[in-house]
Design a protein around this motif. Structure first.
Motif, PDB file in Angstrom:
ATOM      1  N   ASN A 165      -4.323 -11.501   2.456  1.00 53.70           N
ATOM      2  CA  ASN A 165      -2.947 -11.968   2.541  1.00 53.70           C
ATOM      3  C   ASN A 165      -2.043 -10.793   2.904  1.00 53.70           C
ATOM      4  O   ASN A 165      -1.963  -9.807   2.161  1.00 53.70           O
ATOM      5  N   LEU A 166      -1.379 -10.890   4.053  1.00 53.20           N
ATOM      6  CA  LEU A 166      -0.492  -9.826   4.508  1.00 53.20           C
ATOM      7  C   LEU A 166       0.949 -10.294   4.346  1.00 53.20           C
ATOM      8  O   LEU A 166       1.310 -11.392   4.800  1.00 53.20           O
ATOM      9  N   TYR A 167       1.781  -9.437   3.726  1.00 53.13           N
ATOM     10  CA  TYR A 167       3.168  -9.774   3.469  1.00 53.13           C
ATOM     11  C   TYR A 167       4.062  -8.703   4.070  1.00 53.13           C
ATOM     12  O   TYR A 167       3.718  -7.509   4.103  1.00 53.13           O
ATOM     13  N   SER A 168       5.243  -9.141   4.517  1.00 51.88           N
ATOM     14  CA  SER A 168       6.208  -8.206   5.087  1.00 51.88           C
ATOM     15  C   SER A 168       7.620  -8.648   4.718  1.00 51.88           C
ATOM     16  O   SER A 168       7.923  -9.846   4.696  1.00 51.88           O
ATOM     17  N   GLN A 169       8.461  -7.668   4.411  1.00 49.87           N
ATOM     18  CA  GLN A 169       9.859  -7.973   4.091  1.00 49.87           C
ATOM     19  C   GLN A 169      10.657  -8.241   5.369  1.00 49.87           C
ATOM     20  O   GLN A 169      11.684  -8.907   5.330  1.00 49.87           O
ATOM     21  N   LYS A 170      10.168  -7.689   6.492  1.00 49.70           N
ATOM     22  CA  LYS A 170      10.738  -7.985   7.801  1.00 49.70           C
ATOM     23  C   LYS A 170       9.666  -8.678   8.617  1.00 49.70           C
ATOM     24  O   LYS A 170       8.659  -9.113   8.075  1.00 49.70           O
ATOM     25  N   LYS A 171       9.864  -8.773   9.912  1.00 50.26           N
ATOM     26  CA  LYS A 171       8.848  -9.391  10.751  1.00 50.26           C
ATOM     27  C   LYS A 171       7.602  -8.504  10.757  1.00 50.26           C
ATOM     28  O   LYS A 171       7.698  -7.288  10.906  1.00 50.26           O
ATOM     29  N   LEU A 172       6.425  -9.125  10.585  1.00 51.39           N
ATOM     30  CA  LEU A 172       5.166  -8.384  10.541  1.00 51.39           C
ATOM     31  C   LEU A 172       4.941  -7.670  11.877  1.00 51.39           C
ATOM     32  O   LEU A 172       4.935  -8.304  12.936  1.00 51.39           O
ATOM     33  N   LYS A 173       4.744  -6.339  11.821  1.00 54.74           N
ATOM     34  CA  LYS A 173       4.656  -5.514  13.032  1.00 54.74           C
ATOM     35  C   LYS A 173       3.230  -5.137  13.403  1.00 54.74           C
ATOM     36  O   LYS A 173       3.026  -4.401  14.363  1.00 54.74           O
ATOM     37  N   TYR A 174       2.261  -5.617  12.653  1.00 53.88           N
ATOM     38  CA  TYR A 174       0.884  -5.176  12.876  1.00 53.88           C
ATOM     39  C   TYR A 174      -0.022  -6.363  13.162  1.00 53.88           C
ATOM     40  O   TYR A 174       0.149  -7.442  12.585  1.00 53.88           O
ATOM     41  N   LYS A 175      -0.990  -6.141  14.031  1.00 52.84           N
ATOM     42  CA  LYS A 175      -2.035  -7.136  14.191  1.00 52.84           C
ATOM     43  C   LYS A 175      -2.857  -7.150  12.908  1.00 52.84           C
ATOM     44  O   LYS A 175      -3.259  -6.090  12.420  1.00 52.84           O
ATOM     45  N   PRO A 176      -3.086  -8.317  12.324  1.00 53.40           N
ATOM     46  CA  PRO A 176      -3.781  -8.368  11.024  1.00 53.40           C
ATOM     47  C   PRO A 176      -5.100  -7.607  11.012  1.00 53.40           C
ATOM     48  O   PRO A 176      -5.411  -6.919  10.045  1.00 53.40           O
ATOM     49  N   LYS A 177      -5.878  -7.689  12.085  1.00 54.53           N
ATOM     50  CA  LYS A 177      -7.193  -7.035  12.109  1.00 54.53           C
ATOM     51  C   LYS A 177      -7.065  -5.517  11.983  1.00 54.53           C
ATOM     52  O   LYS A 177      -7.913  -4.857  11.369  1.00 54.53           O
ATOM     53  N   ALA A 178      -6.005  -4.937  12.549  1.00 59.30           N
ATOM     54  CA  ALA A 178      -5.822  -3.487  12.489  1.00 59.30           C
ATOM     55  C   ALA A 178      -5.665  -3.011  11.060  1.00 59.30           C
ATOM     56  O   ALA A 178      -6.099  -1.914  10.710  1.00 59.30           O
ATOM     57  N   ILE A 179      -5.054  -3.852  10.201  1.00 57.30           N
ATOM     58  CA  ILE A 179      -4.867  -3.474   8.803  1.00 57.30           C
ATOM     59  C   ILE A 179      -6.089  -3.838   7.977  1.00 57.30           C
ATOM     60  O   ILE A 179      -6.586  -3.033   7.171  1.00 57.30           O
ATOM     61  N   THR A 180      -6.610  -5.036   8.149  1.00 58.23           N
ATOM     62  CA  THR A 180      -7.721  -5.491   7.302  1.00 58.23           C
ATOM     63  C   THR A 180      -9.003  -4.706   7.574  1.00 58.23           C
ATOM     64  O   THR A 180      -9.867  -4.618   6.696  1.00 58.23           O
ATOM     65  N   ASP A 181      -9.142  -4.128   8.777  1.00 56.99           N
ATOM     66  CA  ASP A 181     -10.308  -3.281   9.042  1.00 56.99           C
ATOM     67  C   ASP A 181     -10.344  -2.060   8.133  1.00 56.99           C
ATOM     68  O   ASP A 181     -11.401  -1.464   7.909  1.00 56.99           O
ATOM     69  N   ALA A 182      -9.172  -1.687   7.623  1.00 63.54           N
ATOM     70  CA  ALA A 182      -9.084  -0.507   6.747  1.00 63.54           C
ATOM     71  C   ALA A 182      -9.262  -0.865   5.279  1.00 63.54           C
ATOM     72  O   ALA A 182      -9.260   0.027   4.431  1.00 63.54           O
ATOM     73  N   ILE A 183      -9.422  -2.145   4.957  1.00 64.81           N
ATOM     74  CA  ILE A 183      -9.511  -2.581   3.560  1.00 64.81           C
ATOM     75  C   ILE A 183     -10.969  -2.917   3.239  1.00 64.81           C
ATOM     76  O   ILE A 183     -11.581  -3.768   3.900  1.00 64.81           O
ATOM     77  N   PHE A 184     -11.525  -2.258   2.231  1.00 62.98           N
ATOM     78  CA  PHE A 184     -12.917  -2.476   1.829  1.00 62.98           C
ATOM     79  C   PHE A 184     -13.019  -3.230   0.509  1.00 62.98           C
ATOM     80  O   PHE A 184     -14.087  -3.333  -0.078  1.00 62.98           O
ATOM     81  N   ILE A 185     -11.891  -3.759   0.049  1.00 68.90           N
ATOM     82  CA  ILE A 185     -11.841  -4.585  -1.159  1.00 68.90           C
ATOM     83  C   ILE A 185     -11.840  -6.039  -0.696  1.00 68.90           C
ATOM     84  O   ILE A 185     -10.952  -6.440   0.075  1.00 68.90           O
ATOM     85  N   TYR A 186     -12.828  -6.819  -1.097  1.00 66.83           N
ATOM     86  CA  TYR A 186     -13.005  -8.167  -0.565  1.00 66.83           C
ATOM     87  C   TYR A 186     -12.770  -9.227  -1.635  1.00 66.83           C
ATOM     88  O   TYR A 186     -13.137  -9.042  -2.801  1.00 66.83           O
ATOM     89  N   LYS A 187     -12.200 -10.330  -1.205  1.00 68.00           N
ATOM     90  CA  LYS A 187     -12.052 -11.484  -2.080  1.00 68.00           C
ATOM     91  C   LYS A 187     -13.440 -12.020  -2.430  1.00 68.00           C
ATOM     92  O   LYS A 187     -14.279 -12.226  -1.549  1.00 68.00           O
ATOM     93  N   GLY A 188     -13.676 -12.234  -3.711  1.00 71.04           N
ATOM     94  CA  GLY A 188     -14.981 -12.715  -4.163  1.00 71.04           C
ATOM     95  C   GLY A 188     -15.949 -11.597  -4.498  1.00 71.04           C
ATOM     96  O   GLY A 188     -16.990 -11.840  -5.111  1.00 71.04           O
ATOM     97  N   GLY A 189     -15.639 -10.378  -4.112  1.00 70.93           N
ATOM     98  CA  GLY A 189     -16.518  -9.251  -4.412  1.00 70.93           C
ATOM     99  C   GLY A 189     -16.224  -8.666  -5.781  1.00 70.93           C
ATOM    100  O   GLY A 189     -15.169  -8.898  -6.371  1.00 70.93           O
ATOM    101  N   MET A 190     -17.165  -7.915  -6.314  1.00 71.33           N
ATOM    102  CA  MET A 190     -16.976  -7.265  -7.599  1.00 71.33           C
ATOM    103  C   MET A 190     -16.020  -6.087  -7.450  1.00 71.33           C
ATOM    104  O   MET A 190     -15.963  -5.422  -6.409  1.00 71.33           O
ATOM    105  N   TYR A 191     -15.250  -5.848  -8.505  1.00 71.66           N
ATOM    106  CA  TYR A 191     -14.392  -4.652  -8.517  1.00 71.66           C
ATOM    107  C   TYR A 191     -15.288  -3.408  -8.449  1.00 71.66           C
ATOM    108  O   TYR A 191     -16.324  -3.313  -9.106  1.00 71.66           O
ATOM    109  N   ALA A 192     -14.884  -2.406  -7.630  1.00 71.32           N
ATOM    110  CA  ALA A 192     -15.658  -1.161  -7.495  1.00 71.32           C
ATOM    111  C   ALA A 192     -14.715  -0.016  -7.153  1.00 71.32           C
ATOM    112  O   ALA A 192     -13.904  -0.128  -6.222  1.00 71.32           O
TER     113      ALA A 192
END
Length: 855
Positions: free
Chosen positions: A313-340
């Motif tokens: 889930n990507l949130y922005s206080q202004k208009k979202l300026k990023y392609k979602p994939k560019a940000i989510t590629d940097a996130i290694f925390i997954y929904k449904g995965g165990m905390y690590a």
């Protein structure tokens, strides 16, 4: 009079040295100067540094046995203000006279000058006060020694010390340790209250640091505590902390053995005024919320734009300026995965590597929607950097080309340029300088210049027409770099235009490992003033001119009938053509050796004046054990393999292109370079403690031309000498082989380099070094025929040059200023009986200036 003044000066110097060498000058009459610590364990003297580090008091530091810093401190006046005031208190008339000549204010300020005050401040700061024997600190040292050996399994340590007076007001401390028998681990049991944690422990217990039969060591218990914590927190135990791991050590009814029980109790937490316990829970991630324009200065979040992409889930206080994939590629925390924990760390590293956000913040909170209270919501707060940033740098330079230079560069960085977290950097640079090169007959001060522009586009992923995630997963933080550059020189060498372009991929296979693949590395070098060759390469001109005086009969080749020096370019080209074509009329028959010399000079001229086109592909890999900037015990290994021209030759063969008159392929009417090149670089540092370091470097590189080339372009060849190489020779002045560095810029296609130095602290931020460098360059498998320059077999290793010397370095924290004085210890350019130590004197020494350490 001159002799008298010399004697007075010598007397003053001797008096100062005698005064300074009085080591106990600042030691109170009833105190003792600590000169040495001795430690004996079980009546045997030991030297281990880790044991001596337990002592609270250590003698004053020495340099080659001399207490330099103590004696500098003894030279200082500890109360310069009082001394200055007493000077006039005892002689008020002197104060009046000086006040009339200057003023009262200036006389008072004179007491704060460097001569009266500053020099003493410097000596106090640089020096070191005497270390006085202190019984209280000695008792503390004794206690620390007991703890040290207790932590290594000796539970019945006995210790004592004695003060041994060895001279007037000097003493050494002797510590006597009796260890007794060491304790060993016997049975090892576990008591883990939470079943899920016990299950996790059992699955990974083979990695334990605690093993039956090992000698007791406190470090093993601490390592085991950290191992268990890491294991649990990487498998969902969000609330687990190291303090939950405790050990019961039972030595009752045991002879030098201990039974160990590892205990982990349930989770304890505070609820109102009472403390409650419950089994630990393993948490899963129920949501990953990313706030793309969070501001730490504004605690509230007013969301106006949002998007869901692949369970993020990507949130922005202004208009979202990023392609979602560019940000989510940097996130290694997954929904449904165990905390690590490791996923949090990896996400932070990747986001920092994007260079478009300030340091990210990742927080977790328990998801109240989950009735079992075993879910966490991950919240990633990103604070964008400014989209545009402008930078300037000003440099003052000195090199073998420029005696003095001033460089200015300006750059503009545009972040998130295509809304995919890309970074575009546009830079322009200019340099003007002064050179005594023969190419500048007007002798203006600023007579050389260079300017250029560069473009760099960094893309935080592998830019390929197919998916590369299985080969280079995103956990390796891959990126693509596209570069384009242009530079132009005036009055520097042959005045070049340099066009560059590249497409490279970078990734980190493991921590402290880096890999780089240059798919395309293009360089086109265009020489604008090839007629200036003999003005720049004066050694080649001198050699050709000397031969011409023995043979030349054509008066049009020179304008001075007395000196008969060849004209550039008419005379040099005319005489060379006469010799090589055999059409000239000479004063005497041409010797074969002189013919070969002229041929060699002409071949080098053609090679260095030809325009070069290089299209290369390379792979570079490096590995280091260096943990941080202060780590002085590490190694670094780097290797590179490069291939140039093979793609072009393969294309030419497939398309049946015709070769030119030289039997080579052309591209844009230019023969491109073809070669294979490989390099190995190894650096090792040993920390001897007390800022004493041994550093070693070895390098081997070779570039072999083939196919379309029989030599290596100048820009891709090797040279030897200089502040980061063999410091007894100037850059480009060593080799090839035993040729003696006859050319102005000596280069070849194979290089061996070895360097070692001992670094030590002198006083404060001033460091010293003693070094030795060895190495040379050679020609191999190319068109050079000179036997002195060619590496034939292992017997050519006798031409390895050796330089040695010493250096001073001043550490300014953010960089180090370095001066190294190198002496030619073994010079392969000399005859065999003249090589060793024949130039080992200050008149033949080379002074090198550098920034930071050479390796």
């Amino acid at each position: 009079m001159k002799k008298t003044s010399t004697k007075i000066t010598a007397f003053i110097v001797i008096a100062i040295l005698i005064s300074a060498c009085n080591a106990v000058k600042r030691v109170p009459a009833d105190k003792l100067l600590l000169t040495k610590n001795e430690i004996s364990v079980n009546n045997k003297a030991i030297k281990e540094e880790i044991v001596f580090n337990q002592l609270y008091q250590k003698p004053n530091t020495t340099l080659l046995g001399y207490r330099l810093r103590l004696n500098l401190y003894n030279l200082a006046n500890l109360n310069p203000d009082s001394t200055y005031q007493a000077k006039f208190k005892n002689n008020p008339e002197k104060y009046k006279r000086l006040s009339k000549w200057l003023s009262e204010k200036q006389v008072n300020r004179l007491g704060q000058s460097f001569w009266y005050h500053g020099i003493h401040d410097f000596l106090i700061k640089t020096g070191e006060p005497p270390v006085i024997v202190d019984k209280e600190k000695s008792n503390k040292s004794l206690l620390r020694l007991k703890y040290y050996y207790f932590n290594n399994g000796f539970f019945n340590v006995k210790a004592a010390y004695q003060i041994d007076t060895i001279n007037i007001q000097k003493a050494k401390l002797k510590y006597d340790i009796t260890l007794g028998n060491a304790f060993f681990l016997d049975t090892i049991k576990t008591s883990i209250t939470t079943p899920v944690l016990d299950s996790l422990y059992q699955r990974n217990k083979f990695n334990t640091f605690l093993k039956s039969g090992n000698q007791y060591k406190t470090d093993d218990f601490e390592n085991e505590r950290n191992r268990i914590t890491t294991n649990f927190r990487n498998n969902g135990a969000y609330y687990f902390q190291p303090n939950y791991v405790t050990f019961n050590i039972d030595t009752i009814k045991k002879v030098n053995q201990a039974n160990i029980t590892l205990m982990i109790n349930n989770y304890s937490y505070q609820e109102k005024d009472s403390t409650k316990t419950e089994p630990f829970k393993l948490y899963k991630i129920s949501d990953v919320n990313i706030y793309t324009d969070y501001s730490p200065n504004n605690s509230g979040l007013n969301i106006n734009d949002s998007v869901s992409y692949k369970n993020f889930n990507l949130y922005s206080q202004k208009k979202l300026k990023y392609k979602p994939k560019a940000i989510t590629d940097a996130i290694f925390i997954y929904k449904g995965g165990m905390y690590a924990d490791f996923r949090t760390v990896l996400t932070t590293r990747y986001l920092n590597n994007l260079k478009i956000f300030n340091y990210p913040s990742i927080q977790y909170e328990v998801d109240k929607r989950d009735s079992t209270a075993q879910s966490l919501i991950a919240k990633v707060y990103l604070t964008p950097r400014k989209k545009y940033s402008f930078g300037t740098t000003l440099d003052v330079t000195h090199s073998n080309i420029q005696d003095f230079g001033i460089g200015l560069s300006v750059s503009e960085t545009i972040r998130n340029v295509f809304n995919g977290a890309e970074t575009l950097e546009l830079a322009a640079r200019g340099n003007i300088g002064s050179s005594k090169d023969l190419a500048n007959p007007k002798n203006n001060f600023f007579n050389v210049s260079e300017y250029g522009v560069d473009l760099k586009l960094n893309i935080p992923r592998i830019l390929m027409p197919f998916n590369t995630d299985k080969i280079i997963p995103k956990s390796m933080i891959p990126s693509t770099l596209i570069t384009v550059g242009f530079a132009k020189q005036r009055n520097i060498g042959l005045d070049k235009e340099n066009f560059t372009g590249g497409l490279s991929y970078n990734w980190t296979p493991k921590i402290n490992h880096t890999a780089r693949f240059d798919l395309l590395n293009t360089q086109f070098v265009r020489n604008l003033n090839p007629r200036n060759y003999f003005n720049v390469y004066s050694s080649s001109y001198s050699a050709l001119n000397k031969i011409s005086k023995a043979y030349n009969t054509n008066p049009s080749y020179y304008d001075d009938a007395v000196n008969r020096d060849l004209l550039i370019e008419q005379g040099t080209r005319g005489f060379t053509n006469d010799v090589l074509s055999g059409s000239g009329v000479f004063l005497k028959p041409l010797k074969p050796a002189d013919y070969e010399s002229v041929k060699s000079i002409e071949e080098r001229r053609l090679r260095l004046t030809e325009n070069d086109f290089i299209l290369a592909t390379s792979f570079t890999f490096s590995k280091t054990t260096k943990k941080d900037l202060k780590d002085n015990d590490f190694y670094l290994f780097k290797t590179k393999i490069e291939s140039a021209g093979t793609i072009l030759s393969a294309f030419a063969n497939v398309t049946n292109q015709k070769k030119n008159a030289n039997g080579n392929y052309d591209i844009f009417n230019l023969e491109y370079s073809e070669y294979v090149k490989t390099e190995f670089d190894y650096i090792k540092h040993w920390d001897l403690s007390k800022e004493n370091i041994i550093a070693f470097r070895s390098f081997f590189g070779i570039a072999i031309p083939f196919g379309n080339s029989n030599y290596i372009p100048f820009s891709r060849s090797y040279f030897s000498g200089g502040s980061n190489d063999n410091r007894a020779w100037q850059p480009y002045s060593l080799g090839p082989g035993s040729s003696g560095g006859l050319d102005d810029f000596n280069e070849a296609n194979m290089k061996i380099a070895l360097s070692g130095e001992y670094r030590f602290k002198i006083a404060g931020s001033l460091k010293g070094a003693i070094f030795a460098d060895a190495g040379n360059i050679w020609n191999v498998l190319d068109n050079v025929k000179d036997e002195k320059s060619v590496f034939k077999n292992f017997s050519s290793l006798k031409d390895i040059a050796v330089g040695s010397g010493f250096g001073l370095r001043y550490d300014l924290s953010f960089f180090v200023i370095r001066f190294d004085l190198g002496f030619k210890t073994y010079n392969p350019g000399k005859e065999m009986n003249e090589r060793w130590f024949k130039e080992y004197n200050f008149s033949k020494a080379v002074l090198n200036f550098g920034i930071n350490y050479p390796f």
